[in-house]
Design a protein around this motif. Sequence first.
Motif, PDB file in Angstrom:
ATOM      1  N   MET A   1       0.842  -1.193   0.000  1.00 56.07           N
ATOM      2  CA  MET A   1       0.000   0.000   0.000  1.00 56.07           C
ATOM      3  C   MET A   1       0.875   1.240   0.000  1.00 56.07           C
ATOM      4  O   MET A   1       1.833   1.341   0.755  1.00 56.07           O
ATOM      5  CB  MET A   1      -0.904  -0.003   1.235  1.00 56.07           C
ATOM      6  N   SER A   2       0.532   2.191  -0.858  1.00 55.96           N
ATOM      7  CA  SER A   2       1.309   3.427  -0.911  1.00 55.96           C
ATOM      8  C   SER A   2       0.904   4.354   0.231  1.00 55.96           C
ATOM      9  O   SER A   2      -0.264   4.377   0.644  1.00 55.96           O
ATOM     10  CB  SER A   2       1.077   4.133  -2.251  1.00 55.96           C
ATOM     11  N   HIS A   3       1.874   5.093   0.727  1.00 56.51           N
ATOM     12  CA  HIS A   3       1.610   6.060   1.787  1.00 56.51           C
ATOM     13  C   HIS A   3       2.195   7.403   1.393  1.00 56.51           C
ATOM     14  O   HIS A   3       3.082   7.487   0.539  1.00 56.51           O
ATOM     15  CB  HIS A   3       2.233   5.585   3.107  1.00 56.51           C
ATOM     16  N   HIS A   4       1.687   8.446   2.034  1.00 59.29           N
ATOM     17  CA  HIS A   4       2.215   9.790   1.832  1.00 59.29           C
ATOM     18  C   HIS A   4       2.793  10.261   3.155  1.00 59.29           C
ATOM     19  O   HIS A   4       2.060  10.429   4.142  1.00 59.29           O
ATOM     20  CB  HIS A   4       1.115  10.737   1.355  1.00 59.29           C
ATOM     21  N   VAL A   5       4.095  10.435   3.189  1.00 59.36           N
ATOM     22  CA  VAL A   5       4.804  10.788   4.412  1.00 59.36           C
ATOM     23  C   VAL A   5       5.158  12.270   4.398  1.00 59.36           C
ATOM     24  O   VAL A   5       5.814  12.747   3.464  1.00 59.36           O
ATOM     25  CB  VAL A   5       6.097   9.961   4.572  1.00 59.36           C
ATOM     26  N   LEU A   6       4.731  12.987   5.415  1.00 59.64           N
ATOM     27  CA  LEU A   6       5.185  14.356   5.635  1.00 59.64           C
ATOM     28  C   LEU A   6       6.424  14.271   6.503  1.00 59.64           C
ATOM     29  O   LEU A   6       6.350  13.882   7.679  1.00 59.64           O
ATOM     30  CB  LEU A   6       4.094  15.177   6.322  1.00 59.64           C
ATOM     31  N   LEU A   7       7.567  14.608   5.933  1.00 58.83           N
ATOM     32  CA  LEU A   7       8.849  14.515   6.636  1.00 58.83           C
ATOM     33  C   LEU A   7       9.288  15.920   7.033  1.00 58.83           C
ATOM     34  O   LEU A   7       9.674  16.731   6.184  1.00 58.83           O
ATOM     35  CB  LEU A   7       9.891  13.857   5.732  1.00 58.83           C
ATOM     36  N   ILE A   8       9.236  16.194   8.313  1.00 57.59           N
ATOM     37  CA  ILE A   8       9.542  17.532   8.821  1.00 57.59           C
ATOM     38  C   ILE A   8      11.000  17.563   9.264  1.00 57.59           C
ATOM     39  O   ILE A   8      11.423  16.755  10.094  1.00 57.59           O
ATOM     40  CB  ILE A   8       8.606  17.901   9.986  1.00 57.59           C
ATOM     41  N   GLY A   9      11.747  18.507   8.705  1.00 59.66           N
ATOM     42  CA  GLY A   9      13.184  18.550   8.943  1.00 59.66           C
ATOM     43  C   GLY A   9      13.918  17.777   7.874  1.00 59.66           C
ATOM     44  O   GLY A   9      14.887  17.061   8.143  1.00 59.66           O
ATOM     45  N   GLY A  10      13.461  17.921   6.631  1.00 60.45           N
ATOM     46  CA  GLY A  10      13.945  17.098   5.537  1.00 60.45           C
ATOM     47  C   GLY A  10      15.398  17.258   5.168  1.00 60.45           C
ATOM     48  O   GLY A  10      15.977  16.385   4.521  1.00 60.45           O
ATOM     49  N   HIS A  11      16.027  18.374   5.575  1.00 62.51           N
ATOM     50  CA  HIS A  11      17.423  18.603   5.224  1.00 62.51           C
ATOM     51  C   HIS A  11      18.383  18.038   6.261  1.00 62.51           C
ATOM     52  O   HIS A  11      19.595  18.045   6.055  1.00 62.51           O
ATOM     53  CB  HIS A  11      17.682  20.110   5.032  1.00 62.51           C
ATOM     54  N   ASP A  68      -1.201  26.482  13.357  1.00 61.85           N
ATOM     55  CA  ASP A  68      -0.166  26.689  12.332  1.00 61.85           C
ATOM     56  C   ASP A  68       0.225  25.354  11.694  1.00 61.85           C
ATOM     57  O   ASP A  68       0.344  25.243  10.468  1.00 61.85           O
ATOM     58  CB  ASP A  68       1.087  27.329  12.946  1.00 61.85           C
ATOM     59  N   ALA A  69       0.441  24.353  12.525  1.00 62.41           N
ATOM     60  CA  ALA A  69       0.834  23.034  12.020  1.00 62.41           C
ATOM     61  C   ALA A  69      -0.299  22.392  11.234  1.00 62.41           C
ATOM     62  O   ALA A  69      -0.072  21.743  10.200  1.00 62.41           O
ATOM     63  CB  ALA A  69       1.246  22.142  13.187  1.00 62.41           C
ATOM     64  N   LYS A  70      -1.518  22.583  11.699  1.00 63.15           N
ATOM     65  CA  LYS A  70      -2.695  22.008  11.037  1.00 63.15           C
ATOM     66  C   LYS A  70      -2.810  22.513   9.602  1.00 63.15           C
ATOM     67  O   LYS A  70      -3.180  21.755   8.694  1.00 63.15           O
ATOM     68  CB  LYS A  70      -3.939  22.375  11.829  1.00 63.15           C
ATOM     69  N   GLN A  71      -2.473  23.771   9.389  1.00 63.87           N
ATOM     70  CA  GLN A  71      -2.550  24.335   8.039  1.00 63.87           C
ATOM     71  C   GLN A  71      -1.616  23.596   7.082  1.00 63.87           C
ATOM     72  O   GLN A  71      -1.968  23.332   5.924  1.00 63.87           O
ATOM     73  CB  GLN A  71      -2.210  25.824   8.074  1.00 63.87           C
ATOM     74  N   ILE A  72      -0.429  23.261   7.562  1.00 60.45           N
ATOM     75  CA  ILE A  72       0.525  22.527   6.716  1.00 60.45           C
ATOM     76  C   ILE A  72       0.033  21.104   6.465  1.00 60.45           C
ATOM     77  O   ILE A  72       0.095  20.599   5.338  1.00 60.45           O
ATOM     78  CB  ILE A  72       1.923  22.534   7.361  1.00 60.45           C
ATOM     79  N   ILE A  73      -0.469  20.457   7.492  1.00 57.97           N
ATOM     80  CA  ILE A  73      -0.985  19.102   7.338  1.00 57.97           C
ATOM     81  C   ILE A  73      -2.160  19.072   6.362  1.00 57.97           C
ATOM     82  O   ILE A  73      -2.250  18.188   5.495  1.00 57.97           O
ATOM     83  CB  ILE A  73      -1.380  18.520   8.711  1.00 57.97           C
ATOM     84  N   GLU A  74      -3.039  20.043   6.461  1.00 59.72           N
ATOM     85  CA  GLU A  74      -4.195  20.097   5.554  1.00 59.72           C
ATOM     86  C   GLU A  74      -3.756  20.373   4.119  1.00 59.72           C
ATOM     87  O   GLU A  74      -4.377  19.887   3.168  1.00 59.72           O
ATOM     88  CB  GLU A  74      -5.182  21.153   6.031  1.00 59.72           C
ATOM     89  N   ARG A  75      -2.697  21.120   3.962  1.00 54.14           N
ATOM     90  CA  ARG A  75      -2.172  21.404   2.626  1.00 54.14           C
ATOM     91  C   ARG A  75      -1.526  20.165   2.001  1.00 54.14           C
ATOM     92  O   ARG A  75      -1.728  19.871   0.821  1.00 54.14           O
ATOM     93  CB  ARG A  75      -1.146  22.537   2.711  1.00 54.14           C
TER      94      ARG A  75
END
Length: 277
Positions: A1-11, A68-75
Amino acid sequence: MSHHVLLIGGHGKVSQLLTPLLLSRSWNVTSVIRTADQKPTIEALGKNQPGKLDVLISSVADVKTESDAKQIIERVKPDWVVWSAGAGGKGGASNTIAVDHDAAIAFTKASIHTPSVKKFLTVSYLSSRRGKPSWWSDSDWETAQKTNNEILPTYYKAKVAADEVLTVLSRERLEKEARDGVPEKELFAGISLRPGGLTEEKAGGVKVGKIGVGAKTSRHTTAHAIVAALETGFKGWLDVIDGDEDPKTAIQKLADQRIDTSEEENWEAAKERVSKL
């Protein structure tokens, strides 16, 4: 199953090792980085990978609240969120508080309170706890106390608070989902992955579970352990150092045995602290 990962601190170093591992499993990744000049480095990690990589330029230091964080997650609309950001000692105590406390807690709360997010994993560290667990020696406790109170006091206060928010709110969500009849395989997973001192050694085996402090964990191995934790459905605090076992096999065993190294912390007191944040 494919997933979409939000990786915070990607650098970050661990994140740059982690990103290709996620993409190689045909999972999609949105990597959050601080500045535009970091973008080419991250984009290069996605070349010739089956998963899709997107880059989002957004300084986590600007995230002050759950809203603030919710806005990024919703985007982004991820189903999994990985927090691997950190001030890294730059910018003094104020920046450590802004990133490792305020932003970390904001993303933790927002992720847990978003029903479409099914997993939240934060990269913490072995000594991030308030009490001495029974499997630590007196020497382990002295080492942890020195690290937390003398070497990294601001960082410790930030990380242990974020770990408590993750655990308290994850348990609340799990209890609600269980009452609502959510199947076990679909229950929310809150994970605090807790390596020892990070090194540049090559990826290798692990030792996990109830272990002491003072040992090292390669960043490469940490990245593999993150993937294994996500794949196996582990929940709770996962202490991991360099060792001899295959990461996925070792972590699956912990998941099956429901071993969670948060078990001896004072969670009634933690609930009170979390309620004030």
